[in-house]
Design a protein around this motif. Structure first.
Motif, PDB file in Angstrom:
ATOM      1  N   THR A 294     -54.240  19.843  -4.679  1.00 17.63           N
ATOM      2  CA  THR A 294     -54.931  19.861  -5.978  1.00 17.63           C
ATOM      3  C   THR A 294     -54.175  18.996  -6.988  1.00 17.63           C
ATOM      4  OG1 THR A 294     -55.602  22.105  -5.489  1.00 17.63           O
ATOM      5  CG2 THR A 294     -55.870  21.392  -7.764  1.00 17.63           C
ATOM      6  N   VAL A 295     -52.854  19.219  -7.024  1.00 20.87           N
ATOM      7  CA  VAL A 295     -52.034  18.444  -7.968  1.00 20.87           C
ATOM      8  C   VAL A 295     -52.134  16.958  -7.643  1.00 20.87           C
ATOM      9  CG1 VAL A 295     -49.648  17.985  -8.697  1.00 20.87           C
ATOM     10  CG2 VAL A 295     -50.439  20.338  -8.443  1.00 20.87           C
ATOM     11  N   GLN A 296     -52.069  16.637  -6.352  1.00 21.23           N
ATOM     12  CA  GLN A 296     -52.111  15.229  -5.959  1.00 21.23           C
ATOM     13  C   GLN A 296     -53.455  14.581  -6.318  1.00 21.23           C
ATOM     14  OE1 GLN A 296     -51.398  14.457  -1.835  1.00 21.23           O
ATOM     15  NE2 GLN A 296     -50.394  12.524  -2.268  1.00 21.23           N
ATOM     16  N   THR A 297     -54.540  15.322  -6.114  1.00 19.74           N
ATOM     17  CA  THR A 297     -55.867  14.780  -6.443  1.00 19.74           C
ATOM     18  C   THR A 297     -55.964  14.479  -7.943  1.00 19.74           C
ATOM     19  OG1 THR A 297     -56.766  16.109  -4.672  1.00 19.74           O
ATOM     20  CG2 THR A 297     -58.344  15.233  -6.257  1.00 19.74           C
ATOM     21  N   ILE A 298     -55.493  15.454  -8.732  1.00 21.11           N
ATOM     22  CA  ILE A 298     -55.553  15.263 -10.191  1.00 21.11           C
ATOM     23  C   ILE A 298     -54.696  14.064 -10.598  1.00 21.11           C
ATOM     24  CG2 ILE A 298     -54.890  16.304 -12.410  1.00 21.11           C
ATOM     25  CD1 ILE A 298     -55.537  19.051 -11.067  1.00 21.11           C
ATOM     26  N   LEU A 299     -53.508  13.971 -10.008  1.00 21.73           N
ATOM     27  CA  LEU A 299     -52.604  12.881 -10.384  1.00 21.73           C
ATOM     28  C   LEU A 299     -53.142  11.519  -9.953  1.00 21.73           C
ATOM     29  CD1 LEU A 299     -49.164  14.542  -9.553  1.00 21.73           C
ATOM     30  CD2 LEU A 299     -50.143  14.127 -11.801  1.00 21.73           C
ATOM     31  N   ARG A 300     -53.778  11.477  -8.790  1.00 22.55           N
ATOM     32  CA  ARG A 300     -54.339  10.200  -8.320  1.00 22.55           C
ATOM     33  C   ARG A 300     -55.441   9.718  -9.251  1.00 22.55           C
ATOM     34  NH1 ARG A 300     -54.945  10.677  -1.842  1.00 22.55           N
ATOM     35  NH2 ARG A 300     -52.845  10.071  -1.308  1.00 22.55           N
ATOM     36  N   ARG A 301     -56.281  10.665  -9.646  1.00 27.61           N
ATOM     37  CA  ARG A 301     -57.374  10.291 -10.566  1.00 27.61           C
ATOM     38  C   ARG A 301     -56.812   9.763 -11.875  1.00 27.61           C
ATOM     39  NH1 ARG A 301     -61.369  15.403  -9.631  1.00 27.61           N
ATOM     40  NH2 ARG A 301     -62.106  14.789  -7.577  1.00 27.61           N
ATOM     41  N   ARG A 302     -55.756  10.466 -12.336  1.00 29.33           N
ATOM     42  CA  ARG A 302     -55.140  10.039 -13.594  1.00 29.33           C
ATOM     43  C   ARG A 302     -54.533   8.642 -13.434  1.00 29.33           C
ATOM     44  NH1 ARG A 302     -49.916  10.319 -15.335  1.00 29.33           N
ATOM     45  NH2 ARG A 302     -49.643  10.254 -17.584  1.00 29.33           N
ATOM     46  N   GLU A 303     -53.883   8.435 -12.299  1.00 35.01           N
ATOM     47  CA  GLU A 303     -53.246   7.137 -12.050  1.00 35.01           C
ATOM     48  C   GLU A 303     -54.298   6.026 -12.005  1.00 35.01           C
ATOM     49  OE1 GLU A 303     -50.587   7.176  -8.769  1.00 35.01           O
ATOM     50  OE2 GLU A 303     -50.054   5.059  -8.985  1.00 35.01           O
ATOM     51  N   ALA A 304     -55.415   6.330 -11.337  1.00 38.17           N
ATOM     52  CA  ALA A 304     -56.486   5.334 -11.232  1.00 38.17           C
ATOM     53  C   ALA A 304     -57.044   5.005 -12.615  1.00 38.17           C
ATOM     54  CB  ALA A 304     -57.592   5.868 -10.322  1.00 38.17           C
ATOM     55  N   ARG A 305     -57.147   6.054 -13.440  1.00 36.16           N
ATOM     56  CA  ARG A 305     -57.694   5.850 -14.787  1.00 36.16           C
ATOM     57  C   ARG A 305     -56.738   4.996 -15.622  1.00 36.16           C
ATOM     58  NH1 ARG A 305     -58.031  10.974 -16.145  1.00 36.16           N
ATOM     59  NH2 ARG A 305     -56.378  10.911 -17.685  1.00 36.16           N
ATOM     60  N   ILE A 306     -55.436   5.283 -15.521  1.00 34.22           N
ATOM     61  CA  ILE A 306     -54.471   4.593 -16.372  1.00 34.22           C
ATOM     62  C   ILE A 306     -54.128   3.204 -15.837  1.00 34.22           C
ATOM     63  CG2 ILE A 306     -52.081   4.648 -17.215  1.00 34.22           C
ATOM     64  CD1 ILE A 306     -52.341   7.707 -17.300  1.00 34.22           C
ATOM     65  N   MET A 307     -53.823   3.142 -14.546  1.00 36.87           N
ATOM     66  CA  MET A 307     -53.335   1.888 -13.983  1.00 36.87           C
ATOM     67  C   MET A 307     -54.464   0.968 -13.525  1.00 36.87           C
ATOM     68  SD  MET A 307     -50.079   2.694 -14.257  1.00 36.87           S
ATOM     69  CE  MET A 307     -49.003   1.728 -13.224  1.00 36.87           C
ATOM     70  N   GLY A 308     -55.637   1.522 -13.394  1.00 35.02           N
ATOM     71  CA  GLY A 308     -56.762   0.704 -12.995  1.00 35.02           C
ATOM     72  C   GLY A 308     -56.855   0.454 -11.508  1.00 35.02           C
TER      73      GLY A 308
END
Lengths: 308, 431
Positions: A294-308
């Motif tokens: 769960t944590v990894q999924t949330i973090l990946r989405r956040r990373e994709a949003r921020i880093m593109g």
């Protein structure tokens, strides 16, 4: 297509080179994990020569539903989550703060980096010994200091809530260095040009941190959060060294150890129950897996949003 | 030509040296595991030295582990076939017919798994008294361990000088004990200390209280299993109320930080008036302060003097041999030499165990102190108790559940919790 290792039999060379690592992984990691899953359906004691019987879901039933012990086990699960929450958040915040400070051009910063990282290289036994001496209630340094203000505590021998809180403190002290080092590495990958441009644009310190440092630290944030969450969910050594088997303080990791190696009675006459301990391990594995994913999924989405 | 001379010289030297050098006798490394008990470890080191001198073909490699870790290390080293002689604890509480769906204690699991050598026919077994071999070494009519001594854990050491200086008489009833503690506390002298850092010394220190109120501890265990006795009945409430006073008012503040090994030293320093603890602490007290004047009495847990005449305890350390040891001969020789009456007497003198060889005597101050009560020695609750599956974590008669060591400050609430935790296990197994 050009192939790096050539043609014919040479194409198998990389697989051959990978083989020792794969074998080591199977023998040391995957094999025992699969064996644990199988053992969880047996009444294995861990003793060679002892009969091992298939008991189906009995161990899981006992761990989750049998008597007051099951409620105590679920309390240990709850305590594990509380431990995870406090360790992760505080260790993460402190590690980030210290890394940001020690990324400045300060006199003696290498000394402080070493100082903050040093607890990581000490084993759990040494860490526990240091804190047991520091928290010794009859004339220990902290007891003497608090006595000046008329305050006294039993520290590790105090009420379970306080004793538990001290283990959180020691866990953070012991591992904050790793968090700090990962953040420091991340901070050093951020180009100085961004900071220079921000200063020219008139950004204050907070704006620089919030809009440059924090977003560009995303890979380090993700790594640290995952490591902290998984590490704290699996923690048990410091509980053993600092508190032992004590009511109201056990986390799941320590409960598994104590059950598997016959230490649950507080005396020396309890039983070896590795089948049951294996079932508890699988419960913990599922918990770590669900929370970790769960944590990894949330973090990946956040990373994709921020880093593109 | 020169090469040939050198070569011949080398061959000659090689032949000469091989003729001169005596063949080295193959050495056996005997791996021995013991638990941490400083006087015992000190004795064993000296004994091992002597044994090696007498048997130069054997090297003794002794490992010392904390008592709490003994079962873990025993399991792992037996599994790895990495141990020859094992220190066995608590070879007593076998599963009784009225116990349903329990896990056998670890020594029974080891014997059932065939990991312990059958010592039945070894001549040295006859050096120990038959009752001990039957009670603390025999399982399914086979002898798996020789027990090295009994210990009492239900007594209290007291500081004779502090008692005299404060005009306190040695307590023989519970009220007198309470009064004594009040006198010491009023004088600024902590009443009792204990090694609370290790957990067990707090509740083991109060086992005498259970014994004074339940003199027949085997019957107590059967009663708890069958429901004729509960931990929240009237008699038990008396016990819990007294345990609260013991934990809250008698044990000194800060005792939770004292290690079990350090507690005898603190008592011997004269800092506290009393020390509830096992007889195994006596050598450590004497070693810490040889001139220190102390006495040892049964814990006066009852208001009736007659009930306070018993010493409760257990069979302590025993020796067992790994069934699959490659060094069986050396291991059995080790036990044979240890069991020699002269060596055993030296062991008892050093460790302070109540002897289990009929020819041995406890010729120490402790021996004098416990002599009046030896006829009243009884095996304690802990040695009989095997818990049903599903019991909660409070299903024990432990004083350490009370504040400041635990969370409870109401005897009735604790009594109900303990009984509920026990009952949930009994209900779960349908007992």
């Amino acid at each position: 297509m050009t192939y790096h290792f050539g043609r014919g039999r040479s194409r198998w060379l990389p697989y051959l080179l990978l083989l020792p690592g794969i074998i080591a992984y199977f023998v040391v990691a995957l094999g025992p994990s699969l064996a644990t899953a199988v053992f969880s359906f047996t009444d294995a004691t861990g003793l060679p020569g002892a009969p091992v019987n298939w008991v189906g879901l009995d161990n899981y039933r006992e761990f989750l539903f049998l008597g007051q012990a099951a409620r105590d086990n679920l309390n240990a699960v709850g305590r594990t989550l509380i431990f995870c929450f406090f360790v992760t958040t505080i260790q993460f915040a402190l590690g980030l703060l210290v890394a940001v400070i020690l990324n400045q051009k300060l006199r003696g910063r290498n000394f402080f980096r070493t100082l903050y990282f040093m607890p990581v290289i000490l084993g759990a036994v040494i860490q526990g010994l240091i804190w047991s001496l520091f928290l010794y209630p009859l004339g220990g340094p902290l007891a003497e200091f608090l006595a000046i203000f008329g305050v006294r505590s039993e520290f590790l021998g105090a009420q379970p809530t306080e004793a538990f809180a001290w283990v959180i403190v020691v866990q953070i002290w012991a591992n904050m260095g790793t968090t700090m080092i990962i953040f420091l590495a991340g901070l050093q990958t951020i180009s100085a040009e961004y900071y220079e441009a921000a200063r020219i644009d008139g950004a204050n310190r907070w704006q620089v941190f919030a809009n440059i440092t924090w977003p560009l630290l995303t890979p380090s944030v993700n790594t640290n959060l995952l490591l902290n969450v998984i590490g704290s969910l699996q923690a048990w050594q410091l509980f053993l060294v600092l508190l032992g088997y004590r009511n109201g303080t056990q986390v799941l990791g320590y409960l598994i150890y104590a059950t598997g190696f016959g230490q649950t009675s507080g005396s020396v006459t309890s039983s070896f129950r590795q089948g049951y301990a294996a079932a508890a391990s699988i419960v913990m594995f599922v918990m770590v897996l669900v929370i970790g994913m769960t944590v990894q999924t949330i973090l990946r989405r956040r990373e994709a949003r921020i880093m593109g | 030509m020169m090469r040939r001379i050198v070569l011949l010289s080398l061959i000659g030297m090689l032949l000469l040296s091989s003729a001169l050098i005596q063949p080295v006798a193959a050495q056996t490394t005997l791996r021995v595991l013991v638990h941490q008990n400083p006087p015992m470890v000190e004795f064993m080191e000296a004994f091992n030295q002597q044994f090696q001198e007498q048997h130069p073909d054997i090297v003794v490699d002794m490992s010392v582990v904390n008592a709490n870790d003994l079962s873990t290390v025993t399991q792992t080293r037996l599994s790895a076939n990495d141990i020859d002689v094992i220190d066995m604890f608590g070879f007593a509480n076998a599963v009784q017919p009225y116990m349903v769906d329990v896990d056998p204690p670890n020594w029974q699991q080891l014997a059932d798994a065939g990991l312990l050598m059958d010592l039945t026919d070894q001549p040295f077994v006859a050096n120990y008294d038959a009752a001990t071999i039957a009670d603390a070494g025999t399982y399914n009519d086979r002898v798996y361990a020789i027990n090295l001594g009994r210990v009492s854990y239900s007594g209290i050491y007291y500081n004779r000088d502090l008692f005299a200086a404060n005009n306190v008489t040695v307590p023989t009833t519970w009220s007198e004990l309470v009064q004594a503690c009040e006198t010491f506390n009023a004088a600024g002298i902590p009443c009792m200390t204990a090694g609370g850092r290790d957990g067990w010394p707090i509740f083991v220190g109060a086992y005498g209280l259970i014994g004074a109120l339940y003199p027949d501890q085997a019957a107590l265990v059967e009663g708890l299993w069958t429901g004729t006795i509960t931990w929240n009945d009237e008699a038990a409430l008396v016990m819990w109320s007294r345990m609260q006073i013991y934990a809250r008012d008698m044990i000194e503040p800060g005792a939770s930080g004292i290690a079990a090994d350090a507690a005898p030293g603190r008592f011997a320093s004269g800092a506290v008036a009393m020390f509830p603890g096992g007889t195994w602490y006596a050598p450590a007290i004497e070693a810490a302060e040889p001139e220190f004047e102390w006495g040892y009495i049964p814990f006066p847990g009852s208001e009736n003097v007659e009930d306070n005449q018993y010493l409760f305890g257990k069979y302590d350390q025993g020796w067992a041999v790994a069934a699959n040891t490659p060094n069986a001969e050396a291991a059995l020789l080790y036990l044979e030499v240890f069991s020699d009456p002269e060596n055993y007497q030296a062991f008892v003198n050093a460790v302070g165990f109540i002897p289990t060889q009929p020819t041995a005597q406890l010729n120490t101050q402790l021996g004098e102190e416990v002599a009046p009560y030896l006829a009243n020695f009884r095996v304690g609750y802990e040695q009989y108790w095997v818990a049903p599956r599903g019991v909660g974590q409070y299903a024990n008669p432990w004083a350490s559940y009370f504040q400041p060591f635990g969370t409870f400050d109401d005897p009735q609430a604790l009594a109900d919790t303990v009984q509920a935790d026990l009952q949930s296990g009994l209900d779960a197994v349908g007992s």
